[in-house]
Design a protein around this motif. Structure first.
Motif, PDB file in Angstrom:
ATOM      1  N   ALA A 367       0.821  -1.210   0.000  1.00  0.00           N
ATOM      2  CA  ALA A 367       0.000   0.000   0.000  1.00  0.00           C
ATOM      3  C   ALA A 367       0.856   1.262   0.000  1.00  0.00           C
ATOM      4  CB  ALA A 367      -0.927  -0.013   1.222  1.00  0.00           C
ATOM      5  N   ARG A 368       1.941   1.273   0.748  1.00  0.00           N
ATOM      6  CA  ARG A 368       2.782   2.476   0.825  1.00  0.00           C
ATOM      7  C   ARG A 368       3.493   2.773  -0.492  1.00  0.00           C
ATOM      8  NH1 ARG A 368       4.268   0.504   6.027  1.00  0.00           N
ATOM      9  NH2 ARG A 368       6.183  -0.309   5.102  1.00  0.00           N
ATOM     10  N   ARG A 369       3.774   1.742  -1.291  1.00  0.00           N
ATOM     11  CA  ARG A 369       4.465   1.971  -2.561  1.00  0.00           C
ATOM     12  C   ARG A 369       3.630   2.809  -3.514  1.00  0.00           C
ATOM     13  NH1 ARG A 369       6.491  -3.266  -1.448  1.00  0.00           N
ATOM     14  NH2 ARG A 369       4.820  -4.340  -2.572  1.00  0.00           N
ATOM     15  N   LYS A 370       2.306   2.770  -3.340  1.00  0.00           N
ATOM     16  CA  LYS A 370       1.428   3.562  -4.193  1.00  0.00           C
ATOM     17  C   LYS A 370       0.419   4.304  -3.313  1.00  0.00           C
ATOM     18  CE  LYS A 370       1.838   0.204  -7.957  1.00  0.00           C
ATOM     19  NZ  LYS A 370       1.130  -0.809  -8.776  1.00  0.00           N
ATOM     20  N   ALA A 371       0.928   4.945  -2.284  1.00  0.00           N
ATOM     21  CA  ALA A 371       0.047   5.594  -1.309  1.00  0.00           C
ATOM     22  C   ALA A 371      -0.722   6.742  -1.955  1.00  0.00           C
ATOM     23  CB  ALA A 371       0.866   6.102  -0.131  1.00  0.00           C
ATOM     24  N   PRO A 372      -1.997   6.908  -1.612  1.00  0.00           N
ATOM     25  CA  PRO A 372      -2.757   8.046  -2.125  1.00  0.00           C
ATOM     26  C   PRO A 372      -2.128   9.364  -1.683  1.00  0.00           C
ATOM     27  CG  PRO A 372      -4.215   6.419  -1.122  1.00  0.00           C
ATOM     28  CD  PRO A 372      -2.816   6.019  -0.771  1.00  0.00           C
ATOM     29  N   PRO A 373      -2.222  10.410  -2.500  1.00  0.00           N
ATOM     30  CA  PRO A 373      -1.667  11.713  -2.109  1.00  0.00           C
ATOM     31  C   PRO A 373      -2.378  12.262  -0.879  1.00  0.00           C
ATOM     32  CG  PRO A 373      -3.060  11.918  -4.049  1.00  0.00           C
ATOM     33  CD  PRO A 373      -2.896  10.451  -3.802  1.00  0.00           C
ATOM     34  N   GLY A 374      -1.611  12.740   0.076  1.00  0.00           N
ATOM     35  CA  GLY A 374      -2.200  13.288   1.291  1.00  0.00           C
ATOM     36  C   GLY A 374      -2.582  12.249   2.316  1.00  0.00           C
ATOM     37  N   SER A 375      -2.215  10.994   2.079  1.00  0.00           N
ATOM     38  CA  SER A 375      -2.518   9.942   3.049  1.00  0.00           C
ATOM     39  C   SER A 375      -1.435   9.900   4.120  1.00  0.00           C
ATOM     40  CB  SER A 375      -2.632   8.585   2.355  1.00  0.00           C
ATOM     41  OG  SER A 375      -1.405   8.231   1.738  1.00  0.00           O
ATOM     42  N   ALA A 376      -1.718   9.158   5.186  1.00  0.00           N
ATOM     43  CA  ALA A 376      -0.754   9.002   6.277  1.00  0.00           C
ATOM     44  C   ALA A 376      -0.764   7.538   6.712  1.00  0.00           C
ATOM     45  CB  ALA A 376      -1.105   9.931   7.434  1.00  0.00           C
ATOM     46  N   LEU A 377      -0.316   6.676   5.810  1.00  0.00           N
ATOM     47  CA  LEU A 377      -0.293   5.255   6.118  1.00  0.00           C
ATOM     48  C   LEU A 377       0.808   4.947   7.132  1.00  0.00           C
ATOM     49  CD1 LEU A 377      -0.784   3.747   2.542  1.00  0.00           C
ATOM     50  CD2 LEU A 377      -2.512   4.286   4.272  1.00  0.00           C
ATOM     51  N   PRO A 378       0.542   4.039   8.059  1.00  0.00           N
ATOM     52  CA  PRO A 378       1.525   3.772   9.112  1.00  0.00           C
ATOM     53  C   PRO A 378       2.723   2.989   8.593  1.00  0.00           C
ATOM     54  CG  PRO A 378      -0.323   2.253   9.291  1.00  0.00           C
ATOM     55  CD  PRO A 378      -0.683   3.240   8.221  1.00  0.00           C
ATOM     56  N   GLY A 379       3.835   3.072   9.324  1.00  0.00           N
ATOM     57  CA  GLY A 379       4.985   2.230   9.062  1.00  0.00           C
ATOM     58  C   GLY A 379       4.748   0.829   9.606  1.00  0.00           C
ATOM     59  N   ASP A 380       5.677  -0.056   9.336  1.00  0.00           N
ATOM     60  CA  ASP A 380       5.510  -1.454   9.737  1.00  0.00           C
ATOM     61  C   ASP A 380       5.320  -1.611  11.240  1.00  0.00           C
ATOM     62  OD1 ASP A 380       5.765  -2.207   7.122  1.00  0.00           O
ATOM     63  OD2 ASP A 380       7.879  -2.755   7.278  1.00  0.00           O
ATOM     64  N   ASP A 381       5.989  -0.780  12.023  1.00  0.00           N
ATOM     65  CA  ASP A 381       5.942  -0.921  13.485  1.00  0.00           C
ATOM     66  C   ASP A 381       5.096   0.154  14.149  1.00  0.00           C
ATOM     67  OD1 ASP A 381       7.677  -3.137  13.420  1.00  0.00           O
ATOM     68  OD2 ASP A 381       9.412  -1.806  13.269  1.00  0.00           O
ATOM     69  N   GLU A 382       4.290   0.867  13.366  1.00  0.00           N
ATOM     70  CA  GLU A 382       3.441   1.927  13.914  1.00  0.00           C
ATOM     71  C   GLU A 382       2.018   1.422  14.098  1.00  0.00           C
ATOM     72  OE1 GLU A 382       5.742   5.791  11.990  1.00  0.00           O
ATOM     73  OE2 GLU A 382       3.875   5.083  11.100  1.00  0.00           O
ATOM     74  N   GLY A 383       1.257   2.153  14.903  1.00  0.00           N
ATOM     75  CA  GLY A 383      -0.128   1.781  15.157  1.00  0.00           C
ATOM     76  C   GLY A 383      -0.341   1.407  16.609  1.00  0.00           C
ATOM     77  N   LEU A 384      -1.563   1.589  17.083  1.00  0.00           N
ATOM     78  CA  LEU A 384      -1.911   1.278  18.461  1.00  0.00           C
ATOM     79  C   LEU A 384      -2.044  -0.231  18.674  1.00  0.00           C
ATOM     80  CD1 LEU A 384      -4.678   4.021  18.837  1.00  0.00           C
ATOM     81  CD2 LEU A 384      -2.277   4.167  19.549  1.00  0.00           C
ATOM     82  N   PHE A 385      -2.444  -0.940  17.623  1.00  0.00           N
ATOM     83  CA  PHE A 385      -2.575  -2.404  17.653  1.00  0.00           C
ATOM     84  C   PHE A 385      -2.780  -2.847  16.215  1.00  0.00           C
ATOM     85  CE2 PHE A 385      -6.879  -0.771  17.864  1.00  0.00           C
ATOM     86  CZ  PHE A 385      -7.530  -1.514  16.894  1.00  0.00           C
ATOM     87  N   TYR A 386      -2.718  -4.135  15.991  1.00  0.00           N
ATOM     88  CA  TYR A 386      -3.139  -4.676  14.702  1.00  0.00           C
ATOM     89  C   TYR A 386      -3.691  -6.074  14.903  1.00  0.00           C
ATOM     90  CZ  TYR A 386       0.900  -7.828  14.117  1.00  0.00           C
ATOM     91  OH  TYR A 386       1.819  -8.834  14.260  1.00  0.00           O
ATOM     92  N   ARG A 387      -4.552  -6.458  13.985  1.00  0.00           N
ATOM     93  CA  ARG A 387      -5.110  -7.802  13.966  1.00  0.00           C
ATOM     94  C   ARG A 387      -5.083  -8.323  12.532  1.00  0.00           C
ATOM     95  NH1 ARG A 387      -4.527  -7.505  18.594  1.00  0.00           N
ATOM     96  NH2 ARG A 387      -5.945  -8.051  20.306  1.00  0.00           N
ATOM     97  N   VAL A 388      -4.863  -9.617  12.379  1.00  0.00           N
ATOM     98  CA  VAL A 388      -4.869 -10.262  11.075  1.00  0.00           C
ATOM     99  C   VAL A 388      -5.943 -11.345  11.080  1.00  0.00           C
ATOM    100  CG1 VAL A 388      -3.562 -11.652   9.410  1.00  0.00           C
ATOM    101  CG2 VAL A 388      -2.422  -9.800  10.659  1.00  0.00           C
ATOM    102  N   TYR A 389      -6.802 -11.333  10.064  1.00  0.00           N
ATOM    103  CA  TYR A 389      -7.868 -12.325   9.937  1.00  0.00           C
ATOM    104  C   TYR A 389      -7.715 -13.034   8.597  1.00  0.00           C
ATOM    105  CZ  TYR A 389      -9.725  -9.272  13.554  1.00  0.00           C
ATOM    106  OH  TYR A 389      -9.867  -8.508  14.698  1.00  0.00           O
ATOM    107  N   ARG A 390      -7.702 -14.355   8.652  1.00  0.00           N
ATOM    108  CA  ARG A 390      -7.537 -15.178   7.454  1.00  0.00           C
ATOM    109  C   ARG A 390      -8.856 -15.901   7.155  1.00  0.00           C
ATOM    110  NH1 ARG A 390      -3.279 -15.404  10.844  1.00  0.00           N
ATOM    111  NH2 ARG A 390      -1.129 -15.421  10.035  1.00  0.00           N
ATOM    112  N   TRP A 391      -9.243 -15.902   5.868  1.00  0.00           N
ATOM    113  CA  TRP A 391     -10.473 -16.567   5.466  1.00  0.00           C
ATOM    114  C   TRP A 391     -10.200 -17.425   4.237  1.00  0.00           C
ATOM    115  CZ3 TRP A 391     -14.196 -16.488   8.870  1.00  0.00           C
ATOM    116  CH2 TRP A 391     -14.288 -15.428   9.762  1.00  0.00           C
ATOM    117  N   GLU A 392     -10.062 -18.725   4.459  1.00  0.00           N
ATOM    118  CA  GLU A 392      -9.866 -19.623   3.322  1.00  0.00           C
ATOM    119  C   GLU A 392     -11.154 -19.756   2.519  1.00  0.00           C
ATOM    120  OE1 GLU A 392      -8.106 -23.290   4.464  1.00  0.00           O
ATOM    121  OE2 GLU A 392      -6.281 -22.343   5.247  1.00  0.00           O
ATOM    122  N   GLU A 393     -12.301 -19.574   3.165  1.00  0.00           N
ATOM    123  CA  GLU A 393     -13.579 -19.455   2.472  1.00  0.00           C
ATOM    124  C   GLU A 393     -14.206 -18.142   2.922  1.00  0.00           C
ATOM    125  OE1 GLU A 393     -15.113 -23.891   1.351  1.00  0.00           O
ATOM    126  OE2 GLU A 393     -15.806 -23.064   3.261  1.00  0.00           O
TER     127      GLU A 393
END
Length: 455
Positions: A367-393
């Motif tokens: 996402a950061r490689r083509k970030a929208p202009p004026g966006s503020a995408l976090p770095g890899d180690d930034e953010g208050l928390f993160y969650r990952v959800y996987r859905w095989e179906e």
């Protein structure tokens, strides 16, 4: 009727909807869920004042059963008209779903970039829009939608080729479907056109419970708490002499007077060896996309002001970005934000085996490689928390003709396994509303069956 036992297999939206409706009719079923929590692909998670959706995240305008259940359960709905940025040909353009002439004029540059203004684009887009408007009665996700009546053996890809849609415009029509559903080209034309029609015919209006769709599954689970048993996988539904007599779980067989099977369509044949051959064939047309989702809590708004999301329809490796708090501010504490990153297709299948941190790093980096202009995408180690959800179906896609094939299943079971009812998104127009509507209808059918036997 309370002396009759109804067993519901599966605690996703279809199973919860069935349990909820049965309880309203004075029947307390036994709902068996294999996982530790009910909710299926509609689960949510609450974390430090944030409300996260793990799977489904939006209701479109024709979600009649979902709207009714939210009203009954006291869940306020938040309407929204989504504004998206699209990364096309190396630059960003924005779209809003307003179909007025003034909006079209204001977005001429966008229309040109997305392929609408070339001679071939104008001809083919007119054909697509004219067909959708002529078939507007079918282009619906409502519980009684007749979409199956126009489902046939033509794929969405073949449909676009038949209408002569140029490649640039095909990217535009397929892009949102591709980002959210997976590859729409081999899927049935009727279902894919319904997704496009839902935007065109209703100006892109959507609604969500103010704390996300996960709050609906949570409310249904609370309403049915005395009927639910989790961590109880069903191994088989027992059919004896044309009657479903119970279900086999680890260590016991639970007797039943009626069974509602509310698991994904791909899992039904293994649970019920006695299914008629034509029903097995119908279920073989059901398929699901694969999805991966990363949710990040932030102190700052991640996308440009006014944007709800950002799409990369020309890129299979870059996820869809959503600023969840732009349309659901109650999902985060004041001054906080939620960034959702979603990806499907083959890329999701590549990511699912990785650990959480690696998935987050891969998706954020793309996402950061083509970030929208004026966006503020976090770095890899930034953010208050993160969650990952996987859905095989993840989302039900189906092959061409799936809707027409599964519409025949109730008739195929009638007179052969009368007290067995199948429920799930695949039994209606695949969606959250389809799952809820299917569960509701299954409950009505079972309640009527038990009442007739009691009388």
């Amino acid at each position: 009727m309370n002396t009759k036992r109804v067993v519901i297999v599966g605690g996703g939206f279809a199973g919860l909807s069935a349990a909820y409706e049965l309880k309203k009719r004075g029947i307390t079923p036994l709902l068996l869920e294999a996982q530790e929590r009910v909710g299926g692909r509609g689960k949510g998670e609450r974390l430090d004042g944030f409300s996260l959706d793990m799977g489904a995240f939006v209701f479109t305008s024709t979600y009649d059963t979902a709207f009714r259940m939210c009203e009954e359960l006291g869940l306020p709905l938040v309407p929204s008209t989504m504004k998206f940025g699209h990364h096309r040909s190396g630059r960003w353009v924005t779209t809003t779903p307003d179909q007025s002439l003034w909006n079209f004029v204001r977005h001429l540059r966008t229309a040109f970039t997305m392929g609408f203004l070339s001679p071939a684009g104008m001809r083919s887009s007119f054909k697509v829009m004219r067909q959708i408007h002529r078939q507007s009665a079918y282009m619906s996700f409502a519980g009684d939608s007749p979409l199956a009546e126009i489902d046939d053996d033509e794929s969405f890809g073949d449909y676009l080729e038949r209408l002569g849609v140029p490649e640039n415009l095909q990217v535009t029509l397929k892009g949102p479907l591709d980002m959210i559903l997976g590859d729409p080209v081999p899927a049935g034309q009727a279902l894919m056109r319904a997704y496009i029609g839902e935007t065109m015919l209703h100006s892109g209006r959507v609604s969500m419970p103010e704390q996300g769709i996960g709050s609906l599954s949570e409310a249904l689970a609370t309403a049915c708490s005395d009927a639910i048993r989790v961590s109880t996988p069903v191994r088989r539904i027992v059919v004896t002499d044309g009657t479903a007599t119970g279900v086999v779980v680890d260590g016991e067989t639970i007797e039943a007077d009626a069974v509602i099977c509310a698991v994904p369509g791909t899992k039904v044949p293994d649970l019920i060896p006695e299914l008629p051959e034509e029903t097995r064939h119908a279920l073989s047309t059901v398929s699901y996309s694969t999805g991966c989702r990363v949710v990040i809590g932030l102190d700052n708004s991640p996308l440009p002001p006014g944007w709800h999301g950002a799409l990369y329809p020309e890129d299979d490796d870059t996820p869809l970005l959503l600023n969840r708090t732009a349309y659901l501010p109650a999902c985060a504490p004041p001054g906080k934000y939620i960034l959702d990153l979603l990806i499907g297709r083959d890329r999701a299948m590549e990511l699912i085996p990785l650990d959480d941190d690696e998935i987050k790093r891969e998706m954020l980096g793309a996402a950061r490689r083509k970030a929208p202009p004026g966006s503020a995408l976090p770095g890899d180690d930034e953010g208050l928390f993160y969650r990952v959800y996987r859905w095989e179906e993840a989302l039900c896609m189906g092959t061409p003709g799936m809707l027409a094939a599964v519409a025949k299943i109730p008739g195929q079971l009638a007179g052969r396994i009368d007290n067995l009812v199948l429920a799930g998104d695949y039994m209606r127009v695949p969606s959250v509303n389809g799952a809820l509507s299917s569960g509701y209808s299954a409950a009505i059918e079972v309640a009527d069956l038990l009442a007739s036997r009691t009388n």
